[in-house]
Design a protein around this motif. Sequence first.
Motif, PDB file in Angstrom:
ATOM      1  N   ASP A  37      -5.629  -1.179  -7.444  1.00  0.00           N
ATOM      2  CA  ASP A  37      -4.872   0.058  -7.623  1.00  0.00           C
ATOM      3  C   ASP A  37      -3.730   0.201  -6.616  1.00  0.00           C
ATOM      4  O   ASP A  37      -2.853  -0.655  -6.579  1.00  0.00           O
ATOM      5  CB  ASP A  37      -5.807   1.273  -7.596  1.00  0.00           C
ATOM      6  CG  ASP A  37      -6.891   1.186  -8.672  1.00  0.00           C
ATOM      7  OD1 ASP A  37      -6.598   0.660  -9.762  1.00  0.00           O
ATOM      8  OD2 ASP A  37      -8.028   1.623  -8.408  1.00  0.00           O
ATOM      9  N   GLU A  38      -3.731   1.270  -5.788  1.00  0.00           N
ATOM     10  CA  GLU A  38      -2.632   1.499  -4.845  1.00  0.00           C
ATOM     11  C   GLU A  38      -2.499   0.354  -3.839  1.00  0.00           C
ATOM     12  O   GLU A  38      -1.405  -0.012  -3.417  1.00  0.00           O
ATOM     13  CB  GLU A  38      -2.792   2.826  -4.089  1.00  0.00           C
ATOM     14  CG  GLU A  38      -2.663   4.057  -4.957  1.00  0.00           C
ATOM     15  CD  GLU A  38      -3.984   4.410  -5.639  1.00  0.00           C
ATOM     16  OE1 GLU A  38      -5.065   4.017  -5.148  1.00  0.00           O
ATOM     17  OE2 GLU A  38      -3.926   5.071  -6.689  1.00  0.00           O
ATOM     18  N   CYS A  39      -3.622  -0.201  -3.443  1.00  0.00           N
ATOM     19  CA  CYS A  39      -3.597  -1.336  -2.525  1.00  0.00           C
ATOM     20  C   CYS A  39      -2.793  -2.478  -3.133  1.00  0.00           C
ATOM     21  O   CYS A  39      -1.939  -3.076  -2.472  1.00  0.00           O
ATOM     22  CB  CYS A  39      -5.025  -1.796  -2.224  1.00  0.00           C
ATOM     23  SG  CYS A  39      -5.125  -3.292  -1.218  1.00  0.00           S
ATOM     24  N   LEU A  40      -3.028  -2.759  -4.390  1.00  0.00           N
ATOM     25  CA  LEU A  40      -2.359  -3.863  -5.060  1.00  0.00           C
ATOM     26  C   LEU A  40      -0.863  -3.605  -5.257  1.00  0.00           C
ATOM     27  O   LEU A  40      -0.077  -4.542  -5.324  1.00  0.00           O
ATOM     28  CB  LEU A  40      -3.040  -4.137  -6.398  1.00  0.00           C
ATOM     29  CG  LEU A  40      -2.927  -5.535  -6.965  1.00  0.00           C
ATOM     30  CD1 LEU A  40      -3.384  -6.588  -5.972  1.00  0.00           C
ATOM     31  CD2 LEU A  40      -3.714  -5.641  -8.253  1.00  0.00           C
ATOM     32  N   GLU A  41      -0.471  -2.346  -5.317  1.00  0.00           N
ATOM     33  CA  GLU A  41       0.957  -2.018  -5.403  1.00  0.00           C
ATOM     34  C   GLU A  41       1.671  -2.391  -4.106  1.00  0.00           C
ATOM     35  O   GLU A  41       2.782  -2.906  -4.125  1.00  0.00           O
ATOM     36  CB  GLU A  41       1.150  -0.540  -5.710  1.00  0.00           C
ATOM     37  CG  GLU A  41       0.754  -0.155  -7.118  1.00  0.00           C
ATOM     38  CD  GLU A  41       0.869   1.335  -7.379  1.00  0.00           C
ATOM     39  OE1 GLU A  41       1.670   2.018  -6.701  1.00  0.00           O
ATOM     40  OE2 GLU A  41       0.151   1.821  -8.270  1.00  0.00           O
ATOM     41  N   ALA A  42       1.035  -2.125  -2.988  1.00  0.00           N
ATOM     42  CA  ALA A  42       1.628  -2.455  -1.684  1.00  0.00           C
ATOM     43  C   ALA A  42       1.427  -3.923  -1.316  1.00  0.00           C
ATOM     44  O   ALA A  42       2.229  -4.500  -0.577  1.00  0.00           O
ATOM     45  CB  ALA A  42       1.035  -1.577  -0.595  1.00  0.00           C
ATOM     46  N   TRP A  43       0.372  -4.517  -1.842  1.00  0.00           N
ATOM     47  CA  TRP A  43      -0.010  -5.887  -1.497  1.00  0.00           C
ATOM     48  C   TRP A  43      -0.232  -6.697  -2.771  1.00  0.00           C
ATOM     49  O   TRP A  43      -1.366  -6.966  -3.156  1.00  0.00           O
ATOM     50  CB  TRP A  43      -1.291  -5.876  -0.652  1.00  0.00           C
ATOM     51  CG  TRP A  43      -1.128  -5.147   0.629  1.00  0.00           C
ATOM     52  CD1 TRP A  43      -1.380  -3.826   0.875  1.00  0.00           C
ATOM     53  CD2 TRP A  43      -0.635  -5.695   1.856  1.00  0.00           C
ATOM     54  NE1 TRP A  43      -1.090  -3.531   2.172  1.00  0.00           N
ATOM     55  CE2 TRP A  43      -0.626  -4.659   2.806  1.00  0.00           C
ATOM     56  CE3 TRP A  43      -0.211  -6.970   2.245  1.00  0.00           C
ATOM     57  CZ2 TRP A  43      -0.202  -4.849   4.114  1.00  0.00           C
ATOM     58  CZ3 TRP A  43       0.211  -7.164   3.543  1.00  0.00           C
ATOM     59  CH2 TRP A  43       0.208  -6.120   4.460  1.00  0.00           C
ATOM     60  N   PRO A  44       0.840  -7.100  -3.449  1.00  0.00           N
ATOM     61  CA  PRO A  44       0.681  -7.858  -4.697  1.00  0.00           C
ATOM     62  C   PRO A  44      -0.071  -9.173  -4.470  1.00  0.00           C
ATOM     63  O   PRO A  44       0.154  -9.872  -3.480  1.00  0.00           O
ATOM     64  CB  PRO A  44       2.116  -8.129  -5.141  1.00  0.00           C
ATOM     65  CG  PRO A  44       2.955  -7.130  -4.408  1.00  0.00           C
ATOM     66  CD  PRO A  44       2.241  -6.838  -3.127  1.00  0.00           C
TER      67      PRO A  44
END
Length: 160
Positions: free
Chosen positions: A73-80
């Motif tokens: 989720d949000e983590c993956l947006e900042a850390w693809p």
Amino acid sequence: MKQGTLRVGSALSALMVAGALGACGDNGVDELDVDGPAVQTTDSELGTILADAEGRTLYLFTEDSPGTSTCVDECLEAWPAVGGDVEAAGEVDPDLLGTIERPDGTTQATYNDWPLYYYADDAAPGELNGQGVNDVWWVVTPEGSPIEEMPEDDDGGVGY
């Protein structure tokens, strides 16, 4: 005659500038002889670290465990996530390179079983803006371990 001399002089100047720029290199990133996405090593102020074929810094997340990604989720947006199958280049040990299936069913590259990520705020090759974020995001050595130190800023102190 003056106009012809000026054109030749301008052309020579342009060639010298182009040659000088070509000699500058590209942040220590070598041109790779691979057919697809690759993980390579690059020199940084923290030492030799992993990067992609374009020289973008790769990170691991210490909240993950080997073979498992917990960044969603949000983590993956900042850390693809570094996607799919990648080739080893440079000093990268191909035996440490692998993949896992993410919770969303996609494939993510791993190194020494740790899932690999980019940092969205690293805009250019060689940037280390993700280093040490929340004390859980770290660049990766060619041996597959995190470097848990911060780069020095221009004033001799620790940056970020």
